[in-house]
Design an enzyme around this catalytic site. Structure first.
Site, mmCIF file in Angstrom:
data_model
loop_
_atom_site.group_PDB
_atom_site.id
_atom_site.type_symbol
_atom_site.label_atom_id
_atom_site.label_comp_id
_atom_site.label_asym_id
_atom_site.label_seq_id
_atom_site.Cartn_x
_atom_site.Cartn_y
_atom_site.Cartn_z
ATOM 1 N N ALA A 1 0.821 -1.217 0.000
ATOM 2 C CA ALA A 1 0.000 0.000 0.000
ATOM 3 C C ALA A 1 0.862 1.277 0.000
ATOM 4 C CB ALA A 1 -0.915 -0.005 1.224
ATOM 5 N N ASP B 1 9.222 -3.454 -0.096
ATOM 6 C CA ASP B 1 9.773 -2.166 0.337
ATOM 7 C C ASP B 1 9.213 -1.802 1.713
ATOM 8 O OD1 ASP B 1 11.313 0.183 0.064
ATOM 9 O OD2 ASP B 1 9.609 1.304 -0.730
ATOM 10 N N LYS C 1 16.356 -1.288 4.870
ATOM 11 C CA LYS C 1 16.380 0.054 5.447
ATOM 12 C C LYS C 1 17.596 0.208 6.365
ATOM 13 C CE LYS C 1 12.412 0.734 3.451
ATOM 14 N NZ LYS C 1 12.243 1.621 2.297
#
Length: 362
Positions: free
Chosen positions: A224, A280, A309
């Site tokens: 999303a 991601d 990350k």
């Protein structure tokens, strides 16, 4: 002393420096690092001048995570006069090298961008002069033979330029190593550029029709609102979008997306028919690395593209290497042949993109 200049994202100079020192040492090349903090430039000063040419040929640039581009210097930085700058650059080059093309470059900073008008004005007469003298090929043809060289002119100001060279066969095809992409207005988020760049960087053009083909099944974990799903859909893939958050309405109306409102760390496909896995998620990088390895080991995808990350702290290079090793160990334990590359791409920020591809079983 010969220096290798490396371009990286501003703020990641220490990571780029630590990496080139380590990987150069693997090739028995040694030196010390000087960085231009927040300038995106790293200077690797070599103890042996001949090692510069050796390293930029032997060490694949693709294996450097934080370096976008590099070149070996041709002498000291040049102080340019107010007039006859073209002649000053031409004279400094000598006649030892002949170049396939020239790259007019600056640091990736606001000050560097201010030089763009000056560089454009200088570019045409400089190219004409170098071609007339035989130092530059009559036409830039992108010759990828190992001996073809690129001339780099790194302008720190209108009065200072550092000249150097790299090899076409082992350098970025883009000026400063930056592949600039246009944001597609139909995408629901700017994160879409990260996956678009990753596909263009990691997947050879000749493989796009098979490995990025329409009709392939793909899974997007943490999808999303759909920035990464958009890149899969526009290539004609059928996508399972996994996220508790809402998906973009236009993407859902394509008929190519099925949305599962579930935790990306817990969801698993029922069928082993998914080619791509992309991810991601803003999560702990070690947790993501283990998840990606599990998907590959369990046969739930053939290729994966995902981001690790990075925290805003020291030791980011070591953290990336630690997590890549977790994946390597897991795949080795399960006798899986694979290829894996990682890169801090232009549209990445505090993250590194990893591409993992299954090649078979031992």
């Amino acid at each position: 002393m010969t220096v290798i200049v490396l371009y990286c994202r501003p703020g990641f100079e220490k990571e780029c420096g630590a990496e080139i020192q380590e990987k150069a040492a693997w090739n028995e090349v040694y030196g010390y690092i000087k960085v231009c903090k927040n300038q995106g430039l790293v200077y690797f000063h070599l103890h042996e001048s001949a090692d510069a040419d050796k390293l930029i040929q032997k060490l694949p640039l693709a294996r450097l995570i934080f370096a976008r581009q590099w070149f070996a210097t041709l002498g000291e930085e040049i102080e340019l006069p107010a007039f006859n700058r073209v002649e000053a650059i031409s004279e400094a080059l000598g006649t030892d090298f002949h170049y396939e093309e020239i790259r007019m470059e600056t640091p990736d900073t606001n000050d560097g961008k201010e030089l763009s008008k000056f560089i454009r004005k200088l570019s045409v007469p400089l190219r004409q002069n170098l071609r007339k003298s035989g130092l530059l090929a009559a036409k830039e043809q992108g010759n990828d033979s190992r001996g073809a060289a690129i001339l780099h002119a790194l302008f720190m100001s209108g009065q200072q330029v550092q000249l150097g060279y790299s090899y076409v066969s082992n350098s970025s095809e883009h000026v400063m190593g930056i592949h600039r992409l246009k944001f597609p207005g139909a995408s629901p988020s700017r994160s879409t550029l990260k996956l678009d760049e990753a596909f263009l960087y990691f997947i050879p053009k000749e493989d796009h029709e098979t490995r990025l083909a329409g009709g392939l099944n793909a899974v997007d974990l943490g999808s999303a609102p759909g920035g990464w799903t958009y890149q899969l859909v526009r290539r004609g893939m059928m996508v399972k979008a996994i996220d508790n958050g809402p998906m973009d309405d236009d993407l859902m109306q394509t008929g190519q997306v099925k949305h599962y409102q579930q935790d990306g760390f817990k969801w698993r496909p029922r069928k082993k028919n998914n080619y791509w896995l992309v991810c991601d998620m803003i999560e702990n990088p070690t947790k993501v690395a283990k998840l990606m390895a599990d998907w590959v080991v369990e046969g739930d995808c053939k290729e994966a593209m995902f981001n690790l990350k990075l925290p805003p702290s020291a030791g980011r290079y070591q953290l990336v290497m630690k997590n890549l090793q977790i994946i390597k160990d897991k795949l080795s334990e399960n006798s899986i042949y694979y290829e894996m590359y990682a890169k801090h791409l232009y549209y990445d920020r505090e993250e590194v993109t990893v591409h993992l591809r299954v090649l078979g079983n031992k």
